[in-house]
Write a protein that holds these residues in place. Structure first.
Motif, PDB file in Angstrom:
ATOM      1  N   GLY A 199      -2.977  -4.020   4.496  1.00 34.51           N
ATOM      2  CA  GLY A 199      -2.472  -5.201   3.791  1.00 34.51           C
ATOM      3  C   GLY A 199      -3.115  -6.378   4.319  1.00 34.51           C
ATOM      4  O   GLY A 199      -3.187  -6.412   5.870  1.00 34.51           O
ATOM      5  N   GLY A 200      -3.298  -7.415   3.629  1.00 29.37           N
ATOM      6  CA  GLY A 200      -4.042  -8.621   4.359  1.00 29.37           C
ATOM      7  C   GLY A 200      -5.286  -8.598   4.499  1.00 29.37           C
ATOM      8  O   GLY A 200      -6.180  -9.784   4.718  1.00 29.37           O
ATOM      9  N   SER A 236      -0.409 -11.392  -8.391  1.00 31.61           N
ATOM     10  CA  SER A 236      -1.264 -10.309  -7.959  1.00 31.61           C
ATOM     11  C   SER A 236      -1.416  -9.365  -9.145  1.00 31.61           C
ATOM     12  O   SER A 236      -0.784  -9.304 -10.063  1.00 31.61           O
ATOM     13  N   ILE A 237      -2.141  -8.336  -8.871  1.00 32.77           N
ATOM     14  CA  ILE A 237      -2.556  -7.271  -9.909  1.00 32.77           C
ATOM     15  C   ILE A 237      -2.336  -5.950  -9.193  1.00 32.77           C
ATOM     16  O   ILE A 237      -2.919  -5.610  -8.097  1.00 32.77           O
ATOM     17  N   PRO A 238      -1.685  -5.009  -9.843  1.00 32.37           N
ATOM     18  CA  PRO A 238      -1.271  -3.690  -9.150  1.00 32.37           C
ATOM     19  C   PRO A 238      -2.905  -2.990  -9.482  1.00 32.37           C
ATOM     20  O   PRO A 238      -3.617  -3.093 -10.516  1.00 32.37           O
ATOM     21  N   VAL A 239      -3.184  -2.019  -8.361  1.00 32.28           N
ATOM     22  CA  VAL A 239      -4.434  -1.488  -8.373  1.00 32.28           C
ATOM     23  C   VAL A 239      -4.093   0.036  -8.227  1.00 32.28           C
ATOM     24  O   VAL A 239      -3.206   0.506  -7.305  1.00 32.28           O
ATOM     25  N   THR A 240      -4.908   0.930  -8.912  1.00 39.23           N
ATOM     26  CA  THR A 240      -4.706   2.343  -8.495  1.00 39.23           C
ATOM     27  C   THR A 240      -6.176   2.795  -8.229  1.00 39.23           C
ATOM     28  O   THR A 240      -7.393   2.210  -8.645  1.00 39.23           O
ATOM     29  N   TYR A 241      -6.383   3.755  -7.131  1.00 38.11           N
ATOM     30  CA  TYR A 241      -7.822   3.945  -6.625  1.00 38.11           C
ATOM     31  C   TYR A 241      -7.461   5.404  -6.171  1.00 38.11           C
ATOM     32  O   TYR A 241      -6.626   5.724  -5.312  1.00 38.11           O
ATOM     33  N   VAL A 268       1.083  -1.318   0.013  1.00 35.43           N
ATOM     34  CA  VAL A 268       0.055   0.116   0.180  1.00 35.43           C
ATOM     35  C   VAL A 268       0.673   1.329  -0.115  1.00 35.43           C
ATOM     36  O   VAL A 268       1.838   1.375   0.812  1.00 35.43           O
ATOM     37  N   ARG A 269       0.461   2.106  -1.070  1.00 33.85           N
ATOM     38  CA  ARG A 269       1.268   3.355  -1.012  1.00 33.85           C
ATOM     39  C   ARG A 269       0.274   4.471  -1.278  1.00 33.85           C
ATOM     40  O   ARG A 269      -0.456   4.465  -2.511  1.00 33.85           O
ATOM     41  N   ARG A 270       0.627   5.730  -0.784  1.00 33.98           N
ATOM     42  CA  ARG A 270      -0.280   6.883  -1.020  1.00 33.98           C
ATOM     43  C   ARG A 270       0.623   7.808  -1.943  1.00 33.98           C
ATOM     44  O   ARG A 270       1.654   8.069  -1.632  1.00 33.98           O
TER      45      ARG A 270
END
Length: 138
Positions: A102-103, A87-92, A67-69
């Motif tokens: 996480g988890g 896994s797949i990268p996600v932007t939101y 998790v990164r902001r």
């Protein structure tokens, strides 16, 4: 009220059409929502080869430490709920639920663009772990 040539009757009947159209419109929306609510969410491994421009509901677990902001944007990776698979990268961008970390298991609506799942604003839902799990008697 009396108008010449029955204008009052025509005016009242036209008013009755408006609420009927609202009812039909609302029932159509509810039908659509119940149809879309019944679609099965996809796991990240199922979305790696997803067609661009198609909206999906994705479910999976946030990869711990990913998790990164970046300003208003949140970037993280999601893996299948049962583990395994890629896994797949996600932007939101949008409201982030308090239990997000996480988890945790999430559900997010969005599209795959260039190998990244781009979540729609304010569609992130975090599933909380159950407090009522049974302990193994080993």
């Amino acid at each position: 009220m009396q108008f010449a040539g029955g204008a009052a009757v025509r005016w009242r009947s036209s008013l009755a059409i408006i609420p009927r159209s609202w009812i039909l419109s609302a029932s159509g929306r509810f039908g659509w929502w119940s149809f879309t609510a019944s679609t099965e969410a996809k796991q990240p491994s199922q979305l790696l080869a997803a067609a661009p421009g198609t909206s999906y509901d994705m479910t999976g677990k946030v990869v711990p430490g990913s998790v990164r902001r970046n300003g208003d944007a949140l970037r993280f990776r999601v893996a299948d709920r049962e583990g395994g698979g890629e896994s797949i990268p996600v932007t939101y961008t949008g409201t982030v639920p308090d239990p997000f970390r996480g988890g945790r298991e999430i559900v997010l609506t969005g599209e795959v663009e260039h190998g990244t799942f781009v979540g729609q604003r304010d569609t992130l839902v975090t599933k909380c772990p159950s407090k009522f799990t049974t302990k193994n008697d080993s």
